[in-house]
Design a protein around this motif. Structure first.
Motif, mmCIF file in Angstrom:
data_model
loop_
_atom_site.group_PDB
_atom_site.id
_atom_site.type_symbol
_atom_site.label_atom_id
_atom_site.label_comp_id
_atom_site.label_asym_id
_atom_site.label_seq_id
_atom_site.Cartn_x
_atom_site.Cartn_y
_atom_site.Cartn_z
ATOM 1 N N SER A 1 9.221 -10.702 -11.212
ATOM 2 C CA SER A 1 9.036 -12.145 -11.327
ATOM 3 C C SER A 1 8.179 -12.658 -10.173
ATOM 4 O O SER A 1 7.887 -11.934 -9.209
ATOM 5 C CB SER A 1 10.398 -12.845 -11.294
ATOM 6 N N VAL A 2 7.796 -13.933 -10.248
ATOM 7 C CA VAL A 2 7.032 -14.530 -9.157
ATOM 8 C C VAL A 2 7.809 -14.485 -7.844
ATOM 9 O O VAL A 2 7.265 -14.069 -6.808
ATOM 10 C CB VAL A 2 6.609 -15.972 -9.521
ATOM 11 N N PRO A 3 9.098 -14.872 -7.816
ATOM 12 C CA PRO A 3 9.850 -14.753 -6.555
ATOM 13 C C PRO A 3 9.940 -13.314 -6.049
ATOM 14 O O PRO A 3 9.908 -13.078 -4.831
ATOM 15 C CB PRO A 3 11.233 -15.315 -6.903
ATOM 16 N N GLU A 4 10.051 -12.350 -6.968
ATOM 17 C CA GLU A 4 10.116 -10.949 -6.529
ATOM 18 C C GLU A 4 8.780 -10.515 -5.923
ATOM 19 O O GLU A 4 8.753 -9.765 -4.935
ATOM 20 C CB GLU A 4 10.520 -10.061 -7.701
ATOM 21 N N TRP A 5 7.670 -10.969 -6.498
ATOM 22 C CA TRP A 5 6.369 -10.667 -5.892
ATOM 23 C C TRP A 5 6.274 -11.283 -4.496
ATOM 24 O O TRP A 5 5.743 -10.675 -3.567
ATOM 25 C CB TRP A 5 5.238 -11.187 -6.772
ATOM 26 N N ASN B 1 2.211 -12.261 -12.997
ATOM 27 C CA ASN B 1 3.094 -12.943 -12.052
ATOM 28 C C ASN B 1 2.616 -12.789 -10.609
ATOM 29 O O ASN B 1 2.841 -13.684 -9.792
ATOM 30 C CB ASN B 1 4.518 -12.427 -12.194
ATOM 31 N N PHE B 2 1.949 -11.682 -10.311
ATOM 32 C CA PHE B 2 1.393 -11.561 -8.959
ATOM 33 C C PHE B 2 0.380 -12.664 -8.689
ATOM 34 O O PHE B 2 0.388 -13.295 -7.626
ATOM 35 C CB PHE B 2 0.735 -10.195 -8.752
ATOM 36 N N VAL B 3 -0.515 -12.915 -9.644
ATOM 37 C CA VAL B 3 -1.540 -13.929 -9.443
ATOM 38 C C VAL B 3 -0.905 -15.312 -9.276
ATOM 39 O O VAL B 3 -1.384 -16.135 -8.486
ATOM 40 C CB VAL B 3 -2.559 -13.903 -10.600
ATOM 41 N N LYS B 4 0.166 -15.585 -10.000
ATOM 42 C CA LYS B 4 0.871 -16.854 -9.796
ATOM 43 C C LYS B 4 1.398 -16.953 -8.370
ATOM 44 O O LYS B 4 1.254 -17.991 -7.712
ATOM 45 C CB LYS B 4 2.021 -16.982 -10.796
#
Length: 433
Positions: free
Chosen positions: A187-191, A238-241
């Motif tokens: 997810s975005v938080p995990e990234w 999600n990384f790009v976010k």
């Protein structure tokens, strides 16, 4: 030492003995340089008195980075320079000394590059539990960790590389790929957690490795780190976010043709890997050593009698890609690599041959991703949009001035994150590292 093969289970560092795997128009340079367009225009090395240690002294502010090209806005109707970016995934120094070797090659050929450091290469094995990858237990990494000699040697290369004008990006940490907790499932938080840990290992390497007496890295990593490439080119959406929310400048985890870059909806430059020819075969593959390795010998040790041919095939494919851009749409050429010895080191020779063949040509700038992003940001977006109308290898009809004078291009649609080109018959690109 550091894992060489991106194995799918954690490998103890003591067992790892293999290698790492994993000019002119539009720029201004220091007039003291003897070669037009040579790196050197954006600030000289800061005096020792300007060194300001950060945190535990693992990093420091030392002034403006030396040996950078100053980006200049193109004049009306001016032909753009040809940019080439050579980059290295999981950059670190091991017994093969490929980091130091390619630093030397770059200096000899008026080039700067991007080194994507894996954060766990700054973390000793006995401190492995400081790393907790998303969806994994603490202390695990698919590429192992490092030993004290490996950390010290890597820091030596990182320090010198930055002082020579090269960029230090990130390849993140544990190199998890695939559906079982791989980066594509994050997810975005995990990234954001993975990014924070990668930065922490760089910002605290002295404490973690017990090397308080060593010289610092000469940059503030919070400011230096503005882009990266995801493991196996997975997890880009999600990384790009996450990267956009963190204010990063670019991503190079996608797949594209040799066309002009655009910004994605998150406001960062999409500097994707590119499809390039495989001479003698009816399809193209990604501009990366691993993908030639995969297409030629299924990413396994192949027939030694074929090594020279395979290396020549990669070199010639990259040169064909360069020529069609240089003589055509002038889209930046993006090339990715690992410090590796696959098939007898033939791909390392291919890359070195390519650097020597292209970086000294007229109007060519071999630069880092950060410098390419600087140049793109200095241009008129409407002009870049017109450049983006050109197809692979397509030179503007009537010349560059005619292209700029043409009817305004339709507003460029943002590039949707992670929309890789469909595999062509016989292509093996899904396994890109």
């Amino acid at each position: 030492m550091i894992d060489a093969t991106h194995a799918t289970k954690r490998i103890a560092v003591g067992a790892i003995a293999a290698a790492l795997a994993a000019g002119a128009a539009g720029c201004s340079a220091d007039p003291a340089q003897t070669k037009p367009g040579a790196p050197g225009g954006q600030g000289a090395a800061a005096p020792k008195s300007a060194v300001h240690l950060i945190g535990d002294g693992s990093t420091a502010y030392t002034g403006l980075q030396p040996h950078l090209l100053k980006p200049l806005k193109l004049k009306p109707g001016e032909r753009p320079p040809q940019f080439v970016v050579f980059s290295w995934d999981g950059a670190g120094e091991d017994s093969q000394q490929l980091f130091s070797h390619f630093r030397k090659v770059a200096k000899e050929n008026n080039a700067t590059m991007t080194y994507f450091l894996s954060g766990v290469y700054m973390l000793p094995e006995d401190k492995a539990n400081l790393y907790t990858a998303p969806k994994h237990a603490p202390g695990r990494s698919d590429i192992g960790f490092n030993d004290l000699k490996g950390i010290k040697d890597t820091v030596t290369q990182l320090r010198a590389a930055w002082e020579e004008g090269n960029e230090i990006g990130t390849h993140f940490n544990g190199h998890y790929c695939g559906p079982d907790g791989g980066v594509g499932t994050w997810s975005v938080p995990e990234w954001k957690s993975e990014i924070a840990q990668a930065k922490s290992f760089v910002k605290n390497w002295k404490t973690n490795a017990g090397m308080k007496g060593e010289a610092p890295l000469p940059f503030d990593y919070d400011k230096e780190l503005v882009g990266g490439r995801t493991p196996c080119l997975e997890g880009q959406k999600n990384f790009v976010k996450a990267a956009g929310e963190l204010g990063w400048r670019y991503d190079t985890s996608g797949v594209n043709d040799q066309v002009w870059p655009k910004k994605n909806p998150n406001g960062i430059w999409d500097l994707s890997m590119q499809l390039v020819p495989i001479p003698g075969r009816g399809f193209e593959t990604l501009s990366m050593d691993y993908n030639f390795y995969m297409n030629q010998s299924d990413a396994k040790a192949g027939d030694a009698d074929q090594h020279e041919y395979w290396g020549n095939q990669m070199r010639d494919g990259l040169l064909q890609a360069f020529d069609r851009s240089y003589d055509g749409n002038r889209a930046p050429l993006i090339i990715g690599n690992h410090f590796e010895s696959w098939n007898g080191g033939t791909y390392m020779r291919a890359i070195e041959d390519t650097i020597k063949a292209v970086c000294g040509k007229r109007d060519v700038h071999c630069v880092s991703f950060r410098q390419l992003a600087d140049w793109l940001d200095a241009q008129d977006p409407a002009v870049l949009a017109k450049f983006g109308m050109l197809k692979v290898g397509e030179a503007p009809k009537g010349g560059w001035a005619a292209l700029e004078a043409a009817q305004p291009a339709a507003p460029a649609k943002p590039v949707a994150p992670l929309k890789p080109a469909a595999p062509q018959p016989g292509i093996k690109q899904a396994a890109a590292h």
